[in-house]
Design a protein around this motif. Sequence first.
Motif, PDB file in Angstrom:
ATOM      1  N   ARG A  67       0.857  -1.188   0.000  1.00  0.00           N
ATOM      2  CA  ARG A  67       0.000   0.000   0.000  1.00  0.00           C
ATOM      3  C   ARG A  67       0.890   1.232   0.000  1.00  0.00           C
ATOM      4  O   ARG A  67       1.708   1.408   0.904  1.00  0.00           O
ATOM      5  CB  ARG A  67      -0.903  -0.011   1.223  1.00  0.00           C
ATOM      6  N   LEU A  68       0.722   2.063  -1.005  1.00  0.00           N
ATOM      7  CA  LEU A  68       1.516   3.279  -1.133  1.00  0.00           C
ATOM      8  C   LEU A  68       0.611   4.493  -1.210  1.00  0.00           C
ATOM      9  O   LEU A  68      -0.494   4.421  -1.754  1.00  0.00           O
ATOM     10  CB  LEU A  68       2.357   3.246  -2.420  1.00  0.00           C
ATOM     11  N   ASP A  69       1.113   5.588  -0.703  1.00  0.00           N
ATOM     12  CA  ASP A  69       0.441   6.864  -0.891  1.00  0.00           C
ATOM     13  C   ASP A  69       0.405   7.123  -2.402  1.00  0.00           C
ATOM     14  O   ASP A  69       1.396   6.876  -3.095  1.00  0.00           O
ATOM     15  CB  ASP A  69       1.260   7.943  -0.179  1.00  0.00           C
ATOM     16  N   PRO A  70      -0.719   7.589  -2.936  1.00  0.00           N
ATOM     17  CA  PRO A  70      -0.806   7.818  -4.382  1.00  0.00           C
ATOM     18  C   PRO A  70       0.288   8.743  -4.924  1.00  0.00           C
ATOM     19  O   PRO A  70       0.785   8.538  -6.033  1.00  0.00           O
ATOM     20  CB  PRO A  70      -2.195   8.438  -4.569  1.00  0.00           C
ATOM     21  N   ALA A  71       0.699   9.731  -4.149  1.00  0.00           N
ATOM     22  CA  ALA A  71       1.759  10.632  -4.604  1.00  0.00           C
ATOM     23  C   ALA A  71       3.098   9.903  -4.702  1.00  0.00           C
ATOM     24  O   ALA A  71       3.879  10.136  -5.636  1.00  0.00           O
ATOM     25  CB  ALA A  71       1.868  11.822  -3.657  1.00  0.00           C
ATOM     26  N   VAL A  72       3.374   9.004  -3.755  1.00  0.00           N
ATOM     27  CA  VAL A  72       4.616   8.216  -3.792  1.00  0.00           C
ATOM     28  C   VAL A  72       4.583   7.289  -4.997  1.00  0.00           C
ATOM     29  O   VAL A  72       5.571   7.164  -5.728  1.00  0.00           O
ATOM     30  CB  VAL A  72       4.812   7.414  -2.482  1.00  0.00           C
ATOM     31  N   HIS A  73       3.451   6.650  -5.219  1.00  0.00           N
ATOM     32  CA  HIS A  73       3.322   5.743  -6.364  1.00  0.00           C
ATOM     33  C   HIS A  73       3.528   6.491  -7.673  1.00  0.00           C
ATOM     34  O   HIS A  73       4.231   6.016  -8.574  1.00  0.00           O
ATOM     35  CB  HIS A  73       1.957   5.056  -6.350  1.00  0.00           C
ATOM     36  N   ALA A  74       2.947   7.660  -7.789  1.00  0.00           N
ATOM     37  CA  ALA A  74       3.105   8.459  -9.009  1.00  0.00           C
ATOM     38  C   ALA A  74       4.569   8.850  -9.210  1.00  0.00           C
ATOM     39  O   ALA A  74       5.086   8.801 -10.332  1.00  0.00           O
ATOM     40  CB  ALA A  74       2.223   9.709  -8.940  1.00  0.00           C
TER      41      ALA A  74
END
Length: 63
Positions: free
Chosen positions: A9-16
């Motif tokens: 599970r990643l923060d969407p900003a980190v994933h982006a």
Amino acid sequence: MTKKAFALRLDPAVHAAVERLAASELRSANAQIEMLLREALARRGIEVPVAKPPKRGRPKKGE
């Protein structure tokens, strides 16, 4: 070489950010995350050996 699959599970900003970095280095996001983890472990003095890739092609006669 087998790899272990698991949910991350990643923060969407980190994933982006990982996806952008991976695209700039011509890697998949998965390969980029693995590389970043290996770099972070190495900085902490933990060396993780790279697994040998599986042999490709037909086996030679007698193997």
